[in-house]
Design an enzyme around this catalytic site. Sequence first.
Site, PDB file in Angstrom:
ATOM      1  N   THR A  42       0.806  -1.314  -0.063  1.00 40.73           N
ATOM      2  CA  THR A  42       0.097   0.065  -0.130  1.00 40.73           C
ATOM      3  C   THR A  42       0.952   1.147   0.149  1.00 40.73           C
ATOM      4  OG1 THR A  42      -1.819  -1.141   1.191  1.00 40.73           O
ATOM      5  CG2 THR A  42      -1.853   1.230   1.376  1.00 40.73           C
ATOM      6  N   CYS A  43       1.919   1.317   0.773  1.00 37.10           N
ATOM      7  CA  CYS A  43       2.527   2.491   1.067  1.00 37.10           C
ATOM      8  C   CYS A  43       3.317   3.144  -0.358  1.00 37.10           C
ATOM      9  CB  CYS A  43       3.825   2.436   2.005  1.00 37.10           C
ATOM     10  SG  CYS A  43       5.107   3.679   2.286  1.00 37.10           S
ATOM     11  N   CYS A  48       1.190   6.311   0.816  1.00 35.60           N
ATOM     12  CA  CYS A  48       2.119   7.278   1.370  1.00 35.60           C
ATOM     13  C   CYS A  48       2.789   8.016   0.205  1.00 35.60           C
ATOM     14  CB  CYS A  48       3.124   6.662   2.125  1.00 35.60           C
ATOM     15  SG  CYS A  48       2.757   5.475   3.430  1.00 35.60           S
ATOM     16  N   LYS A  51       0.727   9.527  -2.753  1.00 38.01           N
ATOM     17  CA  LYS A  51      -0.039  10.596  -1.871  1.00 38.01           C
ATOM     18  C   LYS A  51       0.739  11.804  -1.537  1.00 38.01           C
ATOM     19  CE  LYS A  51       0.471  11.157   1.967  1.00 38.01           C
ATOM     20  NZ  LYS A  51       0.152  10.343   3.215  1.00 38.01           N
ATOM     21  N   TYR A  99      12.236  -2.455  -4.768  1.00 36.33           N
ATOM     22  CA  TYR A  99      11.885  -3.578  -3.721  1.00 36.33           C
ATOM     23  C   TYR A  99      12.244  -5.028  -4.111  1.00 36.33           C
ATOM     24  CZ  TYR A  99       9.434  -0.765  -0.354  1.00 36.33           C
ATOM     25  OH  TYR A  99       9.146   0.466   0.987  1.00 36.33           O
ATOM     26  N   TYR A 179      -7.047  10.505   8.493  1.00 41.22           N
ATOM     27  CA  TYR A 179      -5.772  10.819   7.810  1.00 41.22           C
ATOM     28  C   TYR A 179      -6.002  11.029   6.241  1.00 41.22           C
ATOM     29  CZ  TYR A 179      -2.131   9.226  11.237  1.00 41.22           C
ATOM     30  OH  TYR A 179      -1.419   9.195  12.254  1.00 41.22           O
ATOM     31  N   GLU A 183      -6.252  14.354   3.749  1.00 41.99           N
ATOM     32  CA  GLU A 183      -5.222  14.578   2.976  1.00 41.99           C
ATOM     33  C   GLU A 183      -5.745  14.626   1.620  1.00 41.99           C
ATOM     34  OE1 GLU A 183      -1.367  12.178   5.354  1.00 41.99           O
ATOM     35  OE2 GLU A 183      -2.458  11.484   3.677  1.00 41.99           O
ATOM     36  N   ARG A 206     -10.320  12.711  14.596  1.00 41.91           N
ATOM     37  CA  ARG A 206     -10.467  12.194  16.110  1.00 41.91           C
ATOM     38  C   ARG A 206      -9.064  11.518  16.499  1.00 41.91           C
ATOM     39  NH1 ARG A 206     -12.682   7.604  18.133  1.00 41.91           N
ATOM     40  NH2 ARG A 206     -13.025   6.828  16.247  1.00 41.91           N
ATOM     41  N   ASP A 304      -0.528  -3.590   8.896  1.00 43.87           N
ATOM     42  CA  ASP A 304      -1.833  -3.351   9.056  1.00 43.87           C
ATOM     43  C   ASP A 304      -2.708  -4.640   9.351  1.00 43.87           C
ATOM     44  OD1 ASP A 304      -0.744  -0.626   8.561  1.00 43.87           O
ATOM     45  OD2 ASP A 304      -1.874  -0.331   6.594  1.00 43.87           O
ATOM     46  N   HIS A 436      17.798  30.614  14.025  1.00 45.30           N
ATOM     47  CA  HIS A 436      17.265  31.605  13.816  1.00 45.30           C
ATOM     48  C   HIS A 436      17.548  32.067  12.483  1.00 45.30           C
ATOM     49  CE1 HIS A 436      14.868  35.425  14.307  1.00 45.30           C
ATOM     50  NE2 HIS A 436      15.911  35.975  13.900  1.00 45.30           N
ATOM     51  N   GLU A 441      12.145  27.516  15.832  1.00 49.09           N
ATOM     52  CA  GLU A 441      12.692  27.880  16.837  1.00 49.09           C
ATOM     53  C   GLU A 441      11.445  28.548  18.121  1.00 49.09           C
ATOM     54  OE1 GLU A 441      14.077  32.130  16.478  1.00 49.09           O
ATOM     55  OE2 GLU A 441      13.349  32.087  14.686  1.00 49.09           O
TER      56      GLU A 441
HETATM   57  P1  NDP Z   1      -8.795   6.543   9.814  1.00 49.34           P
HETATM   58  O1  NDP Z   1      -9.216   5.415  10.788  1.00 49.34           O
HETATM   59  O2  NDP Z   1      -7.917   7.497  10.283  1.00 49.34           O
HETATM   60  O3  NDP Z   1     -10.529   7.323   9.732  1.00 49.34           O
HETATM   61  C1  NDP Z   1     -11.617   6.891   9.111  1.00 49.34           C
HETATM   62  C2  NDP Z   1     -12.613   7.919   9.315  1.00 49.34           C
HETATM   63  O4  NDP Z   1     -13.689   7.366   8.615  1.00 49.34           O
HETATM   64  C3  NDP Z   1     -12.997   8.525  10.644  1.00 49.34           C
HETATM   65  O5  NDP Z   1     -13.177   9.870  10.568  1.00 49.34           O
HETATM   66  C4  NDP Z   1     -14.006   7.746  10.954  1.00 49.34           C
HETATM   67  O6  NDP Z   1     -15.031   8.438  11.581  1.00 49.34           O
HETATM   68  C5  NDP Z   1     -14.986   7.708   9.556  1.00 49.34           C
HETATM   69  N1  NDP Z   1     -15.769   6.509   9.398  1.00 49.34           N
HETATM   70  C6  NDP Z   1     -15.540   5.292   9.959  1.00 49.34           C
HETATM   71  N2  NDP Z   1     -16.447   4.441   9.513  1.00 49.34           N
HETATM   72  C7  NDP Z   1     -17.461   5.344   8.966  1.00 49.34           C
HETATM   73  C8  NDP Z   1     -18.757   4.994   8.828  1.00 49.34           C
HETATM   74  N3  NDP Z   1     -19.540   4.009   8.524  1.00 49.34           N
HETATM   75  N4  NDP Z   1     -19.640   6.124   8.069  1.00 49.34           N
HETATM   76  C9  NDP Z   1     -19.043   7.351   8.054  1.00 49.34           C
HETATM   77  N5  NDP Z   1     -17.834   7.747   8.571  1.00 49.34           N
HETATM   78  C10 NDP Z   1     -17.001   6.559   8.990  1.00 49.34           C
HETATM   79  O7  NDP Z   1      -8.933   5.777   8.465  1.00 49.34           O
HETATM   80  P2  NDP Z   1      -8.305   6.409   7.071  1.00 49.34           P
HETATM   81  O8  NDP Z   1      -8.819   5.612   6.171  1.00 49.34           O
HETATM   82  O9  NDP Z   1      -8.213   7.555   7.061  1.00 49.34           O
HETATM   83  O10 NDP Z   1      -6.673   5.763   7.187  1.00 49.34           O
HETATM   84  C11 NDP Z   1      -6.451   4.639   7.650  1.00 49.34           C
HETATM   85  C12 NDP Z   1      -5.077   4.629   8.373  1.00 49.34           C
HETATM   86  O11 NDP Z   1      -3.887   4.808   7.337  1.00 49.34           O
HETATM   87  C13 NDP Z   1      -4.980   5.580   9.396  1.00 49.34           C
HETATM   88  O12 NDP Z   1      -5.455   5.117  10.562  1.00 49.34           O
HETATM   89  C14 NDP Z   1      -3.398   5.940   9.414  1.00 49.34           C
HETATM   90  O13 NDP Z   1      -2.946   5.067  10.523  1.00 49.34           O
HETATM   91  C15 NDP Z   1      -3.061   5.278   8.100  1.00 49.34           C
HETATM   92  N6  NDP Z   1      -2.550   6.471   7.117  1.00 49.34           N
HETATM   93  C16 NDP Z   1      -1.514   7.363   7.553  1.00 49.34           C
HETATM   94  C17 NDP Z   1      -1.065   8.173   6.742  1.00 49.34           C
HETATM   95  C18 NDP Z   1       0.048   9.117   7.320  1.00 49.34           C
HETATM   96  O14 NDP Z   1       0.950   8.587   8.186  1.00 49.34           O
HETATM   97  N7  NDP Z   1       0.240  10.482   6.990  1.00 49.34           N
HETATM   98  C19 NDP Z   1      -1.614   8.741   5.787  1.00 49.34           C
HETATM   99  C20 NDP Z   1      -2.853   7.900   5.246  1.00 49.34           C
HETATM  100  C21 NDP Z   1      -3.259   6.760   6.248  1.00 49.34           C
HETATM  101  P3  NDP Z   1     -15.075   8.519  13.439  1.00 49.34           P
HETATM  102  O15 NDP Z   1     -13.821   9.235  13.745  1.00 49.34           O
HETATM  103  O16 NDP Z   1     -16.378   9.266  13.813  1.00 49.34           O
HETATM  104  O17 NDP Z   1     -14.788   6.980  13.682  1.00 49.34           O
END
Ligand code: NDP
Length: 451
Positions: A42-43, A48, A51, A99, A179, A183, A206, A304, A436, A441
């Site tokens: 995936t990455c 990542c 993205k 890879y 995330y 993004e 959250r 994951d 600076h 800083e």
């Molecule tokens: P996340 O778990 O971060 O967020 C999922 C979002 O979807 C939350 O806002 C959640 O709401 C919402 N959601 C979940 N179920 C439903 C539903 N049934 N209906 C409506 N909304 C819903 O997942 P992502 O897909 O964004 O990313 C997956 C993982 O990938 C991340 O946790 C992260 O670890 C990793 N990642 C890291 C990145 C980085 O390091 N920059 C970049 C991209 C991904 P609620 O908050 O209310 O539960």
Amino acid sequence: MTSFDYDLFVIGGGSGGVRAARMSAQMGARVGLAEEHRFGGTCVIRGCVPKKLLVYAASFASAFEDAAGFGWTLGQRSFDWTKLIAAKDAEIARLEGVYARNLDAAGVELHRCRATVAGPHEVRLAGNDRAVTAKHILIATGGAPFVPDVPGAHHAITSNEAFDLPHLPGRVAVIGGGYIASEFAGIFNGLGAQTTQIYRGKLFLRGFDEEVRLHVAEAMRARGVDLRFGDDVAAIDREGDHLSLRLTGGDVLAVDAVMYATGRRPATRGLGLEEAGVRLTEGGAVEVDGFSQSAVPSIYAVGDVTDRLALTPVAIREGAAFAETVFGGRPTQADHSDVATAVFTQPEIGTVGLTEEQARAEGPVEIYRAAFRPMMNTISGRDERMLMKLVVAKDSRRVLGVHVVGPSAGEMIQLAGIAVKMRATKEDFDRTVAVHPTAAEELVTLRDPVA
Ligand code: NDP
């Protein structure tokens, strides 16, 4: 003594699996690895790396705007999505080759096919429908996007498809507040699409520090993203050449694409794990102990596909700890505490350690904060402010959390992460002389607590 075809068979050629396979082979193990899609996981292929390339592309929009304040007059601007995607694809293909070559050079035998678990020491290869045996099996199959069961959800795309869209949609709705959704909202908006992000809760991101969440929400709105909180999708209908998005709050949006980013699920379905005795969590993740070992002693899992921290560098650490433990003779657990992370929203977030809310739940804290216009934004005329925040334990004086929003926050937090990991105190930060003129800083010049 039983003899196996391999000492280790890895299922999944992403960040975690590749690290474990290479290290184990370098320690003398006979290693096989199966990947049904593309090496890099995936990455590299649809996470990542592509993205970040898209984030770079999108960030030129604000850079062009800011240039005017510095005396530049720019000519006609146009953006070519096809060109960007082709360049991205070429880079991803190059990395995928690196890879595969690295695995090959380490002596790992590669199988470009799906593999499933047929027993505690047996793996079935779909390619030529044969079974191989292994003393240890490592599950590193990662995860896949989850899309809720909403009427018309089949019209929506996920991040998987977003990287390969034939055109940049003119109007796009991104669903979710994590995330990926945040993004991508920044990417689409920066590239010129009319972007709406819809999140069911009161405030997105959250789990992050609340001030960070509020700061980013305000900045994204100022940059043009239509953020809608406390709303969700009721249904998606196709209407001629566009999609009609009905929201639970009653609004109807006409868009050209709907992207779901509502979390990811571990890719364990159909792998034969439960039949082999491996226990899965309710969400389908492989249940593992601190050494990444599953309920079946010969079967391990990293990345994951387990329910820990879904981040590439964490999967890599888990893969390395597995190799050290099983083939290096040094039982090692990956450390999941104080992991620094960046969210490449625009503006970006860098964070490590506890949020203010988490820290307060554990004991008395002092909060140090600065919200200021970075120098770049003085004559550019951009009104966006940067946020720096330290969460300090009142008694031990330890810096429990560092939170940054603004340009290069991801780069900064990598270094602040070392200090937090070393259990630096606020006084250690104070003793450090500022660099600076930089934005960073501020982290060492925060004098008085604000709370
Ligand atoms: P996340 O778990 O971060 O967020 C999922 C979002 O979807 C939350 O806002 C959640 O709401 C919402 N959601 C979940 N179920 C439903 C539903 N049934 N209906 C409506 N909304 C819903 O997942 P992502 O897909 O964004 O990313 C997956 C993982 O990938 C991340 O946790 C992260 O670890 C990793 N990642 C890291 C990145 C980085 O390091 N920059 C970049 C991209 C991904 P609620 O908050 O209310 O539960």
